[in-house]
Design an enzyme around this catalytic site. Sequence first.
Site, PDB file in Angstrom:
ATOM      1  N   THR A  14      77.047  42.461  74.794  1.00 49.98           N
ATOM      2  CA  THR A  14      78.360  43.067  74.553  1.00 49.98           C
ATOM      3  C   THR A  14      78.783  43.016  73.085  1.00 49.98           C
ATOM      4  O   THR A  14      79.842  43.504  72.727  1.00 49.98           O
ATOM      5  CB  THR A  14      79.440  42.386  75.425  1.00 49.98           C
ATOM      6  OG1 THR A  14      79.442  40.992  75.109  1.00 49.98           O
ATOM      7  CG2 THR A  14      79.142  42.570  76.902  1.00 49.98           C
ATOM      8  N   ARG A  16      78.377  44.055  68.958  1.00 49.69           N
ATOM      9  CA  ARG A  16      78.269  45.378  68.356  1.00 49.69           C
ATOM     10  C   ARG A  16      76.820  45.886  68.337  1.00 49.69           C
ATOM     11  O   ARG A  16      76.510  46.966  68.825  1.00 49.69           O
ATOM     12  CB  ARG A  16      78.826  45.334  66.920  1.00 49.69           C
ATOM     13  CG  ARG A  16      79.174  46.684  66.342  1.00 49.69           C
ATOM     14  CD  ARG A  16      79.905  46.502  65.032  1.00 49.69           C
ATOM     15  NE  ARG A  16      79.051  45.843  64.043  1.00 49.69           N
ATOM     16  CZ  ARG A  16      78.408  46.479  63.071  1.00 49.69           C
ATOM     17  NH1 ARG A  16      78.528  47.777  62.931  1.00 49.69           N
ATOM     18  NH2 ARG A  16      77.645  45.825  62.216  1.00 49.69           N
ATOM     19  N   LYS A  40      81.512  36.219  79.588  1.00 51.01           N
ATOM     20  CA  LYS A  40      81.715  37.569  80.141  1.00 51.01           C
ATOM     21  C   LYS A  40      80.954  37.787  81.448  1.00 51.01           C
ATOM     22  O   LYS A  40      80.785  38.921  81.891  1.00 51.01           O
ATOM     23  CB  LYS A  40      81.295  38.624  79.107  1.00 51.01           C
ATOM     24  CG  LYS A  40      82.166  38.599  77.874  1.00 51.01           C
ATOM     25  CD  LYS A  40      82.361  39.969  77.284  1.00 51.01           C
ATOM     26  CE  LYS A  40      83.409  39.902  76.169  1.00 51.01           C
ATOM     27  NZ  LYS A  40      83.312  41.004  75.232  1.00 51.01           N
ATOM     28  N   GLU A  96      68.329  38.100  61.593  1.00 53.70           N
ATOM     29  CA  GLU A  96      67.811  37.659  60.310  1.00 53.70           C
ATOM     30  C   GLU A  96      68.659  36.478  59.868  1.00 53.70           C
ATOM     31  O   GLU A  96      69.870  36.509  60.038  1.00 53.70           O
ATOM     32  CB  GLU A  96      67.934  38.812  59.304  1.00 53.70           C
ATOM     33  CG  GLU A  96      67.488  38.446  57.910  1.00 53.70           C
ATOM     34  CD  GLU A  96      67.391  39.655  56.978  1.00 53.70           C
ATOM     35  OE1 GLU A  96      67.860  40.740  57.371  1.00 53.70           O
ATOM     36  OE2 GLU A  96      66.872  39.485  55.869  1.00 53.70           O
ATOM     37  N   GLU A 207      52.860  42.134  53.450  1.00 55.58           N
ATOM     38  CA  GLU A 207      53.608  42.006  52.204  1.00 55.58           C
ATOM     39  C   GLU A 207      53.281  40.668  51.564  1.00 55.58           C
ATOM     40  O   GLU A 207      52.549  39.857  52.131  1.00 55.58           O
ATOM     41  CB  GLU A 207      55.117  42.194  52.434  1.00 55.58           C
ATOM     42  CG  GLU A 207      55.741  41.227  53.409  1.00 55.58           C
ATOM     43  CD  GLU A 207      57.194  41.575  53.764  1.00 55.58           C
ATOM     44  OE1 GLU A 207      57.523  42.769  53.854  1.00 55.58           O
ATOM     45  OE2 GLU A 207      57.980  40.647  53.969  1.00 55.58           O
ATOM     46  N   HIS A 246      63.174  39.874  52.103  1.00 56.23           N
ATOM     47  CA  HIS A 246      62.768  39.094  53.277  1.00 56.23           C
ATOM     48  C   HIS A 246      62.636  37.623  52.902  1.00 56.23           C
ATOM     49  O   HIS A 246      62.100  37.299  51.843  1.00 56.23           O
ATOM     50  CB  HIS A 246      61.402  39.552  53.771  1.00 56.23           C
ATOM     51  CG  HIS A 246      61.448  40.758  54.651  1.00 56.23           C
ATOM     52  ND1 HIS A 246      60.359  41.562  54.844  1.00 56.23           N
ATOM     53  CD2 HIS A 246      62.445  41.289  55.397  1.00 56.23           C
ATOM     54  CE1 HIS A 246      60.690  42.543  55.666  1.00 56.23           C
ATOM     55  NE2 HIS A 246      61.950  42.402  56.010  1.00 56.23           N
TER      56      HIS A 246
END
Lengths: 287, 372
Positions: A14, A16, A40, A96, A207, A246
Amino acid sequence: MLPGNHGVLVQGLTGREGAFHAIQMMSYGTKIKAGVTPGKGGTSFENIPVYDTVKEAIKAHPEISCSVVFVPARYANDAILEAVDGGIKWIVAIPEGIPLKDALYLVNYARLKGSKILGPNSPGFIVPGSMKVGIMPSDAFVPGRIGLVSRSGTLTYEVANALKKKGLGISVAIGVGGDAIVGVSLLEAIEIMELDERTEVIVMLGEIGGTMEEEVAIAKSAGALKKPIVAYIAGMAAPQGKRMGHAGAILTEFGGSAQEKVKLLKSAGINTSESPMTIPDQVMKLI
Amino acid sequence: MRLYEYEAKRLLKNAGINVPEGRILDRSLRAEGLDTLRKPCYVKAQVPIGGRGKVGGIQKASDQDEIMEKAAKLLTQSINGYPVEYVLVEESVEFVDEFYLSMTIDRNKNCYALLAGSKGGVEIETIAREHPETIAKIHISPLRTIKDFDVRYVSNHLKISKEMLKPVILSIDETMRKYDAELVEVNPLVMSSSTLVALDAKMIVDDSSLFRQKEIASLPPRWKTPEEREADLLKLSYVALGGDIGIISNGAGLTMSTMDLIKNEGGKPANFLDLGGGAQSEAFKSGVLFLLNNPKIKVLFINIFGGITRCDEVAKGIVASCEESKKIKPLVVRLAGTNHLIGKQILERAGIRVYEDPLEASRLAVSLAGDE
């Protein structure tokens, strides 16, 4: 193997982010069976029942085999532990900024309990045309025979889109996450693709920082990986000692530079690409 | 966040590790308690970077006047790009043997690693390269603490008695976990009249943990360039790189690959700036303005692949920043993904051309900067 499309739980449904992406996932065909938001329980969102705890959700929907966590980073530790203790075998950790100490504990604890954590800081996974668990924008992915494994979200979309333009599609894309400690490594994601019959060629987007790409090179050299791999390593132009966005993308005095990684991959017989835009041409040669 | 030597030593001392007696001086040069230090002393520049000893950042001083003179001089200097804001004055310690001891996170094995070296005082990467056999490594699962058998192993390797070593190792372990550290390093750890003393210490705390590490978060702010300070205020994920082509992209991986694209084409990236994660037009506006105001930047290359980030928001931000800025610089914009056609329309109405192919766009950016 990745979880099938039997039942997915959304933790933080619930909120965003959870609400937005749950709708996206459902419209893509993912079977979302339940959500968890403490306080909830008993309500519903877009016809998805909401529970206070994972235990209650699993009891009502025993077919759930995967949970996707949208809980904010500082509460995510408990949410992921709850999923592990609820017996869920695949947990996709989107947030994150989960502290390293927590990620270390979670990854080891989950392994002990037989669960896998994709992430933290993962965009999730997608099986184009069938299901997605996470936040990848569906438009960039069309069904096909290329397995895409990556440490970066947007770079994955960029490459999927570039492949699409050349008429190449994706069998499965897995984002392992941009943090320094993640539950499923690049090698483990590639091993999943080795067993996946639809996957013919594997594209790996690595990376700077860490040694996950080195692990892949070692496995390839040892003959453990059969399918052809095309790899790109982001961060050739990155300086030492600076974190590049990152948490896991940092070059230390212990190594982890793009140049070293490319050299190792090449010597293992893995095709490397200078830029994400040249990947499709390299893949074409291998199909 | 990297702690200064004196901060790391204070935490280690609190955890029970011996450190040399010392005082900290800032630019006010208020020398409280210096007189009670046994001379000679070392005057050590506090900078968040290694190799200071080689460039004069550590100096010996035999009396109070010399200490003050050397401290005052160091406090006007920069070491490897970092201005010296603090110096640590420490009693010199006589020792017979130097060791290396650290705890870090092994990213490959997803656990802690304890590293013990019988040759201390040299940078670990040098030891690892030249004398790898002198380093013992133990992996420690985050599901357990350090045990006697770990200590026995290190004790045999370093040839230091278990009784002396155990409290030091346990203190390092405690400090590591209590403060959410990524690294706690004592180098050298020296044997001085039958006690172990930490002569130098290094500590890095996980940035993601600062919301709960109140003690660390309240330490004096680290020195930053004016540019980095402004980027912090604007909450931008920014790293300066020194070139002349400004870069904005979304997502860390895509931003890095955008830098690589520019470099491959012979250009020099000025920065890393990641405006990812569904940034709104306001964020793009302040990001673009921030780079436009940087006099070293000749061209701005904006490379966006819309996912959660919507290209129309990006376009609105770019247009707004161009209207507000008086600095005119060529902009090269590449848009793809979510709402890229709407974004393209918005930009073209404002007279900004939009590219779809990142290679073509990066080539243009490089030629506009005249780098080739």
